[in-house]
Write a protein that holds these residues in place. Structure first.
Motif: not given
Length: 74
Positions: A13-35
């Motif tokens: 479930k986490r992988l599904e949600l993170v994949a959706r979040l990554k797709t959104y962030k990529d489309a918005q030009g937002i960095g995916f990783l946040d150390p």
């Protein structure tokens, strides 16, 4: 075995949600990783942890979950 199935289900479930979040962030030009956010989350979980998992054990587990998530979602 029920506990292990729940753990695998939660991870999937986490992988599904993170994949959706990554797709959104990529489309918005937002960095995916946040150390900084990752470190904050580890600290938060360590404070919330009531054991018997040690703080270091929790850190190791979460770091592995993050690494797996990054590898699977990339």
């Amino acid at each position: 075995m029920v506990g292990l199935h729940k753990l695998v289900d939660a991870l999937n479930k986490r992988l599904e949600l993170v994949a959706r979040l990554k797709t959104y962030k990529d489309a918005q030009g937002i960095g995916f990783l946040d150390p900084e956010r990752e470190e904050w989350m580890i600290s938060y979980l360590q404070r919330a942890n009531r054991g018997p998992l040690s703080a270091e054990g929790l850190r190791e587990f979460y770091v592995q979950v993050l690494a797996l998530t990054k590898r699977e979602v990339s």
